[in-house]
Design a protein around this motif. Structure first.
Motif, PDB file in Angstrom:
ATOM      1  N   HIS B  21      -1.827 -19.369   7.319  1.00 50.68           N
ATOM      2  CA  HIS B  21      -2.829 -18.293   7.375  1.00 50.68           C
ATOM      3  C   HIS B  21      -2.321 -17.043   6.695  1.00 50.68           C
ATOM      4  O   HIS B  21      -1.152 -16.706   6.788  1.00 50.68           O
ATOM      5  N   ARG B  22      -3.240 -16.371   5.990  1.00 55.81           N
ATOM      6  CA  ARG B  22      -2.879 -15.093   5.381  1.00 55.81           C
ATOM      7  C   ARG B  22      -2.944 -14.019   6.438  1.00 55.81           C
ATOM      8  O   ARG B  22      -3.553 -14.206   7.496  1.00 55.81           O
ATOM      9  N   ASP B  25      -6.344 -13.201   7.474  1.00 54.38           N
ATOM     10  CA  ASP B  25      -7.056 -14.165   8.311  1.00 54.38           C
ATOM     11  C   ASP B  25      -6.849 -13.884   9.790  1.00 54.38           C
ATOM     12  O   ASP B  25      -7.727 -14.148  10.608  1.00 54.38           O
ATOM     13  N   ALA B  31      -7.495  -7.195   7.298  1.00 53.86           N
ATOM     14  CA  ALA B  31      -8.744  -7.562   6.622  1.00 53.86           C
ATOM     15  C   ALA B  31      -9.532  -6.315   6.260  1.00 53.86           C
ATOM     16  O   ALA B  31     -10.083  -6.204   5.165  1.00 53.86           O
ATOM     17  N   PRO B 104     -12.366 -17.773   1.970  1.00 53.10           N
ATOM     18  CA  PRO B 104     -11.559 -18.850   2.561  1.00 53.10           C
ATOM     19  C   PRO B 104     -10.542 -19.391   1.555  1.00 53.10           C
ATOM     20  O   PRO B 104     -10.822 -19.490   0.364  1.00 53.10           O
TER      21      PRO B 104
END
Lengths: 530, 334
Positions: B21-22, B25, B31, B104
């Motif tokens: 996962h970034r 995310d 984000a 995504p």
């Protein structure tokens, strides 16, 4: 349901009810593309083509493709009152009296250089990774056709302004046409509408430059992309990637955003170059006059290697029975380029013949794992590079204070001697890299950490590779050389004779490999028999 | 690759690596930050367009400014270009950053099938073609087949014939220039006749044949007629008697159109008395009737025989005795 969803649903429904495309669209929007920086090279080519169409259309609004003689009256003082062709005068008008005109001219020229450069690098990527293999041979041939058309299109484009430099280029092209045996002077008179330079040429190449060749290129690019789409993109070897699948991101939304964004980035960079980097300052050269010339006359780089070959040619002509055959023009200007482009177009089939491998391939080769192909590529690039250097021999001589005669002789000898040397060296390097890969898989990565053992011996600690990395290094296939015996078991000489022998030899050369670790060697390691 | 081969592989395929996962995310703050970055990039693009409009409307076209690296440059054109570049570039950067941080990044697997169709489909295709050919009955009606062949073979003639009027035939054109016996040499530019005394030793001049009043000199003429006059000391010539008689008091005349590919042979080096063509570096020795001493040219530059007329002006003694410019098939080069 929100208003936005209603609009989206309505649009989709409107289109589907008229085209029945819903199923196809769904499949298309979720189509998977593998991700790798080298897959962007082809995109750069396509985007610069679009930039060329846009900026070129802008230029046509003012450009006057006519060789009618006019007297220049415009903002550029030094040429005021000078007689010139209407084409040159209108190119000056675009550069000095149309706002943004010079910017667009420079964007157009830079985009052409980027188009050609990206095309060459894209082809190198396709060649060295073996992406041209079955089923993609047709797309490779389309690519070779596009490269050839691109060279011609670029040459015609920078010939249009009818300045002193471009006129000199056309003079040379005319000499090549005129040198064609039997029909040369007739062809030249038809193309130029009479003696060189005549008064027809600019309007004729204008039609070819803005309509005929771009039209053909657009059709070929469309076919090229449809094939990429239909055959699905190749992918680099890696865990989970096989000949039977394609791993990547879906078109919607990731690729739409990335590829769409990348178009703007390429356009932005081209516009930046057009703004700050002057290119083809035609006003400095002056109008074309066959009795004048500028020192250091150079073609654009994608023609430079051809010019370099012409410069390196030995002075040979055949005079007999009242006719003249100019080998010094025919060999470098037509015969060698003809051979190079033909071999390039047929290379996928030549390689199939050498290896006997006619299966489909979708996983790319790492260049080192096909030493023979990589060496052939390096050999061809060396040849082209030496000719390109010779194409700039006058500039090299003046900039680096060298003798032009020495550079010419270096190139004449280098064109013959250096490519084979490049072949041998590249092949050796590939095999060494294979050896290094083998070592890494069997004994792990060198950590650079030295440890002294209790009895005083120093060893370097090796760290085993992760299974993913080790898999990448061993996933390639090593085919045995073709077995084409000189004679069959009954002692009857091989019916294929010379062809068979040649094929056996080529196959042996092309399958020369350092064998990758065998399962047995791997097992022994796991059991600790180091 | 066949399955049996796969079993012999040293390592089995470990399969797709686990998805990582970034930060964007898992961390809503990250984000949000990425969202802000994307909008800043798009805003920069908008500013670029504003710069473009400003430059187009308010920066006068002839404004020159000094910039380090670029020296003196036109500000109108520079800021127009920079504005456009910004406007385009930052749209792209914004979109790519958006895709990389917020869209995504799950890798998806799709499956391939072999390009080759199924055997029954291929058989059906071949059958359809054969069936269609049989229905057309081409094999059974040789008369139609042959006459169609004739028609198709001939129809290509029309477009080829239509191209005939692209230009005249060369005839003897390539062998001729406007130089005749007695034609005066005139300066280019200027169109003034020349006396030998006008040219100093070591001097060079470009000349054209004098045209009768009213006749206009076109580029086609210049491409054939251009001649270079060079004056050296007569004792420096290394010529046979005939070629020596074509010179006048140390003045020698050569066609300026290169015998290789027709460029203007314009570079004269006074100390070595060599003429060099800037296109492909063919080098000609003036003292030996423009013999090729280096480069790809295979023939010397044609020499024009000159003398003076009654009034003391330089004139051609005779036309060129060979074709000037690059070679062609029908050129008699014996």
């Amino acid at each position: 349901m929100s208003a936005r969803e209603r609009v989206a649903g309505g649009t989709a429904s409107f289109i589907d009810e008229r085209t029945g495309a819903a199923k196809w669209m769904k499949k298309t929007l979720t189509k998977v593309f593998p991700d790798h920086w080298s897959f962007m090279l082809g995109e750069i080519v396509m985007y610069s083509f679009v930039i060329l169409l846009l900026s070129g259309t802008f230029l046509t609004f003012w450009f006057d493709p006519s060789m009618r003689e006019v007297e220049y009256e415009g903002s550029y003082e030094p040429l005021n009152g000078i007689k010139m062709s209407a084409a040159y005068a209108s190119a000056l008008h675009i550069s000095f009296d149309v706002r943004g005109g010079l910017l667009m001219r420079q964007i157009h020229h830079w985009a052409a250089l980027i188009f050609m450069a990206a095309m060459v690098v894209h082809m190198m990527r396709v060649f060295f990774t073996g992406a041209f293999r079955k089923p993609r041979e047709l797309n490779w041939i389309i690519g070779v056709a596009l490269l050839t058309l691109g060279i011609v299109e670029g040459f015609l484009g920078y010939s249009l302004p009818d300045d002193l430099l471009s006129g000199t280029g056309i003079r040379i092209a005319e000499a090549i046409i005129q040198a064609i045996p039997v029909v040369g002077s007739y062809l030249s008179y038809f193309i130029f509408g009479g003696a060189f330079p005549g008064e027809m040429f600019i309007q004729r190449i204008y039609a070819v430059h803005i309509l005929l060749i771009p039209g053909i290129m657009l059709a070929l690019i469309t076919a090229h992309l449809m094939l990429v789409w239909y055959q699905k993109h190749t992918q680099y070897p890696g865990p989970g990637r096989t000949e039977k699948n394609v791993v990547g991101y879906p078109l919607m939304p990731v690729y739409m955003a990335k590829a769409g964004g990348f178009f703007f980035i390429v356009f932005g960079v081209t516009a930046f170059l057009g703004a700050v980097a002057q290119i083809n300052p035609i006003w400095i050269y002056g109008p074309y006059n066959p009795g004048q010339i500028g020192a250091g006359s150079q073609p654009d780089w994608y023609m430079g290697w051809l010019d370099g070959l012409v410069r390196a040619a030995p002075p040979i002509e055949t005079h007999a029975f009242g006719i003249t055959i100019s080998w010094n023009i025919l060999i470098p200007g037509l015969i060698i380029p003809g051979i190079i482009f033909t071999l390039m177009a047929f290379y996928p089939f030549i390689e199939q013949w050498m290896t006997g491998d006619k299966r489909e391939h979708h996983v790319l080769d790492r260049p080192r794992n096909n030493p023979n192909r990589t060496a052939i590529g390096a050999m061809s690039l060396t040849f082209t590079l030496v000719s390109l250097i010779n194409g700039g021999n006058d500039l090299l001589a003046t900039h680096f204070d060298l003798s032009i005669n020495q550079i010419m002789w270096f190139s004449r000898i280098g064109l013959i001697v250096l490519p084979p040397i490049a072949f041998v060296i590249t092949k050796r390097i590939c095999l060494s890299l294979q050896r290094a890969d083998r070592e890494k898989v069997l004994h792990g990565r060198e950590t650079g950490r030295l440890v002294m053992l209790p009895h005083g011996e120093f060893i370097e600690v090796h760290e085993p590779l992760s299974p993913e990395k080790a898999y990448v290094l061993t996933a390639h296939e090593q085919l045995p050389a073709l077995e084409i015996g000189e004679a069959d078991e009954n002692g009857v000489a091989n019916p294929q004779g010379f062809k068979g022998k040649l094929r056996a030899r080529m196959s042996k050369a092309s399958q020369e490999q350092i064998s990758k670790p065998t399962p047995k060697e791997m097992l022994e390691l796991e059991d600790g028999h180091h | 690759m066949s399955e049996t081969n796969r079993e012999l592989e040293p390592l089995s395929d470990p399969g797709l690596p686990e998805h990582v996962h970034r930060k964007t995310d898992v961390d809503p703050l990250a984000a949000k930050k990425a969202e802000r970055q994307v909008s800043i990039l798009f805003t920069l693009s908008a500013l670029g367009t504003i710069l473009f409009v400003y430059a187009y409307v308010w920066i006068p076209e002839d404004t020159l400014i000094f910039l380090p690296l670029f020296n003196v440059t036109n500000a109108h054109q520079l800021f127009l270009g920079l504005g456009l570049a910004m406007a385009l570039f930052f749209i792209g950067m914004g979109a790519v950053h958006w895709a990389k941080t917020l869209m995504p990044d799950h890798e998806v697997v799709d499956y391939r099938k072999e390009q080759r169709s199924k055997d029954e489909d291929r058989a059906a295709f071949v059958a359809t073609v054969k069936d269609g050919a049989a229905q057309a009955g081409l094999g059974r009606r040789p008369l139609i087949k042959r006459s169609l062949g004739l028609a198709l073979g001939l129809v290509g003639i029309s477009p080829i014939l239509l191209l005939r009027d692209l230009g005249p035939l060369p005839e003897n054109d390539l062998n001729e220039t406007n130089w005749k016996a007695g034609t005066r040499l005139v300066t280019d530019p200027g169109d003034r006749p020349i006396r030998p005394s006008d040219l100093e030793v070591g001097g060079v001049a470009q000349v054209q044949p004098e045209f009768p009043a009213g006749k206009v000199r076109h580029l086609d003429d210049i491409a054939q007629d251009s001649v270079l006059l060079i004056r050296i000391r007569p004792e420096e010539f290394n010529l046979d008697a005939e070629r020596l008689s074509w010179t006048y008091e140390g003045i020698i005349a050569f066609s300026k159109i290169c015998s290789h590919m027709g460029c203007a042979v314009a570079l004269y080096e006074q100390t070595t008395k060599h003429l060099l063509c800037p296109c492909h570096q063919s080098t000609f020795d003036v003292t030996r009737a423009a013999k090729v001493i280096f480069g790809p040219a295979a023939r010397p530059l044609p020499q024009l025989a000159i003398t003076v007329d009654n009034e003391g002006y330089l004139v051609a003694k005779a036309p060129f005795n060979e074709a000037v410019g690059p070679s062609f098939w029908g050129r008699d080069s014996q």
